[in-house]
Enzyme design. Structure first.
Site, mmCIF file in Angstrom:
data_model
loop_
_atom_site.group_PDB
_atom_site.id
_atom_site.type_symbol
_atom_site.label_atom_id
_atom_site.label_comp_id
_atom_site.label_asym_id
_atom_site.label_seq_id
_atom_site.Cartn_x
_atom_site.Cartn_y
_atom_site.Cartn_z
ATOM 1 N N LYS A 92 33.057 31.360 44.328
ATOM 2 C CA LYS A 92 32.161 30.756 45.277
ATOM 3 C C LYS A 92 31.993 31.620 46.525
ATOM 4 C CE LYS A 92 33.844 26.024 44.455
ATOM 5 N NZ LYS A 92 34.546 24.906 45.112
ATOM 6 N N GLY A 93 32.954 32.499 46.770
ATOM 7 C CA GLY A 93 33.077 33.161 48.074
ATOM 8 C C GLY A 93 31.867 33.945 48.543
ATOM 9 N N GLU A 140 29.870 40.587 45.836
ATOM 10 C CA GLU A 140 31.219 39.987 45.919
ATOM 11 C C GLU A 140 31.591 39.747 47.380
ATOM 12 O OE1 GLU A 140 33.337 38.188 44.879
ATOM 13 O OE2 GLU A 140 34.878 39.179 43.704
ATOM 14 N N ASP A 141 32.481 38.798 47.616
ATOM 15 C CA ASP A 141 32.936 38.540 48.984
ATOM 16 C C ASP A 141 33.973 39.563 49.439
ATOM 17 O OD1 ASP A 141 34.887 37.586 47.237
ATOM 18 O OD2 ASP A 141 35.195 35.675 48.275
ATOM 19 N N ASP A 187 40.126 42.806 46.751
ATOM 20 C CA ASP A 187 41.524 42.732 47.189
ATOM 21 C C ASP A 187 42.356 43.622 46.258
ATOM 22 O OD1 ASP A 187 43.606 41.548 48.759
ATOM 23 O OD2 ASP A 187 43.994 40.116 47.177
ATOM 24 N N LYS A 212 39.667 45.356 51.130
ATOM 25 C CA LYS A 212 41.046 45.496 51.626
ATOM 26 C C LYS A 212 41.754 46.564 50.798
ATOM 27 C CE LYS A 212 42.344 40.894 51.775
ATOM 28 N NZ LYS A 212 43.254 39.749 52.024
ATOM 29 N N VAL A 261 41.606 36.352 55.432
ATOM 30 C CA VAL A 261 40.438 36.020 56.246
ATOM 31 C C VAL A 261 39.650 34.854 55.651
ATOM 32 C CG1 VAL A 261 40.193 38.332 57.247
ATOM 33 C CG2 VAL A 261 39.036 37.805 55.096
ATOM 34 N N ASP A 295 37.128 31.003 51.883
ATOM 35 C CA ASP A 295 37.826 29.736 52.153
ATOM 36 C C ASP A 295 39.336 29.889 52.273
ATOM 37 O OD1 ASP A 295 38.353 30.274 49.356
ATOM 38 O OD2 ASP A 295 39.037 28.194 49.229
ATOM 39 N N ARG A 314 34.522 27.753 54.772
ATOM 40 C CA ARG A 314 33.449 28.589 54.208
ATOM 41 C C ARG A 314 32.223 28.632 55.121
ATOM 42 N NH1 ARG A 314 34.749 29.859 48.885
ATOM 43 N NH2 ARG A 314 35.860 28.283 47.690
HETATM 44 P P1 5GP Z 1 41.024 40.537 43.481
HETATM 45 O O1 5GP Z 1 40.828 40.362 42.002
HETATM 46 O O2 5GP Z 1 40.290 41.716 44.055
HETATM 47 O O3 5GP Z 1 42.477 40.555 43.850
HETATM 48 O O4 5GP Z 1 40.552 39.187 44.107
HETATM 49 C C1 5GP Z 1 39.436 38.999 44.805
HETATM 50 C C2 5GP Z 1 39.347 37.534 45.163
HETATM 51 O O5 5GP Z 1 40.534 37.076 45.855
HETATM 52 C C3 5GP Z 1 38.217 37.339 46.128
HETATM 53 O O6 5GP Z 1 36.998 37.139 45.457
HETATM 54 C C4 5GP Z 1 38.685 36.135 46.927
HETATM 55 O O7 5GP Z 1 38.290 34.961 46.267
HETATM 56 C C5 5GP Z 1 40.197 36.220 46.922
HETATM 57 N N1 5GP Z 1 40.691 36.803 48.200
HETATM 58 C C6 5GP Z 1 41.315 37.983 48.362
HETATM 59 N N2 5GP Z 1 41.619 38.191 49.664
HETATM 60 C C7 5GP Z 1 41.158 37.114 50.350
HETATM 61 C C8 5GP Z 1 41.161 36.753 51.753
HETATM 62 O O8 5GP Z 1 41.632 37.458 52.661
HETATM 63 N N3 5GP Z 1 40.581 35.556 52.046
HETATM 64 C C9 5GP Z 1 40.047 34.738 51.106
HETATM 65 N N4 5GP Z 1 39.518 33.585 51.534
HETATM 66 N N5 5GP Z 1 40.022 35.047 49.793
HETATM 67 C C10 5GP Z 1 40.575 36.228 49.409
#
Ligand code: 5GP
Length: 186
Positions: A50-51, A106-107, A110, A138, A160, A166, A172
């Site tokens: 949803k982000g 994408e939001d 990570d 990040k 964040v 969220d 959000r």
């Molecule tokens: P990844 O697969 O890159 O580890 O995960 C990405 C997802 O983790 C993002 O789409 C998000 O939903 C969540 N996420 C990672 N870091 C943050 C953060 O700092 N804040 C929030 N709200 N969600 C995060």
């Protein structure tokens, strides 16, 4: 729905990291970046829910090329430190993307696992081209080799919220991006 007072809600916002104005300027630049890639050809913006819904809403209004919108939701499940994961598509795209210029929206990147898997999955569906634009990156948290084609902001290893992101489904709707603290000072 969680019962939380407005005071309690606000106490978890430690500081504003990225202001509304900074976001608006960066989204405008991202629109120009996308326009420069496609030379007027139509594109499909794919929002990972949803982000990214707030970012998508602004981004689709900042591009000039003809653009369709698609949504998908993904969750990745991993064995502890394993870097090869399984992406579980909880909601798939409605479109057949073969022949499309696809831009994944994408939001935040990570660990990189979700997008690495989503890119692999969508690449197998024969798009004409495939790019990734992320609002936040990040890099310090990365555990798999993945880079977006365009990141609006690179941030340190903080949790964040806001502008679509969220904590427990809250925050959000904040118009800025803020650092969230689980344990605020009293
Ligand atoms: P990844 O697969 O890159 O580890 O995960 C990405 C997802 O983790 C993002 O789409 C998000 O939903 C969540 N996420 C990672 N870091 C943050 C953060 O700092 N804040 C929030 N709200 N969600 C995060």
């Amino acid at each position: 729905m969680r019962n939380i007072s407005p005071e309690e809600y606000n106490r978890h916002i430690k500081r504003i990291l990225i202001s509304e104005k900074e976001i608006a300027d960066a989204v405008e630049k991202a629109g120009l970046y996308i326009d420069s890639l496609y030379d007027g050809s139509p594109i499909l913006l794919v929002s990972i829910l949803k982000g990214s819904f707030v970012f998508l809403a602004d981004l689709c209004r900042s591009v000039s090329v003809p653009c369709e919108i698609g949504f998908m939701a993904a969750k990745s499940y991993y064995e502890s430190t394993s870097s090869s994961g399984i992406v579980n598509i909880t909601m798939d795209l409605k479109q057949d993307i073969s022949g499309y210029n696809v831009v994944i929206v994408e939001d935040i990147v990570d660990t990189g696992r979700t997008l690495k898997d989503v890119v692999k999955l969508l690449s197998a569906r024969n798009p004409r081209s495939l790019k990734v634009v992320t609002l936040l990156d990040k890099p310090d948290r990365r555990v798999v080799d993945f880079e977006a084609d365009h990141s609006l902001f690179v941030i340190p290893d903080l949790f964040v919220v806001g502008y679509g992101l969220d904590y427990g489904e809250l925050y959000r709707g904040l118009p800025y991006i803020a650092e969230y603290t689980e344990f605020p000072d009293l």
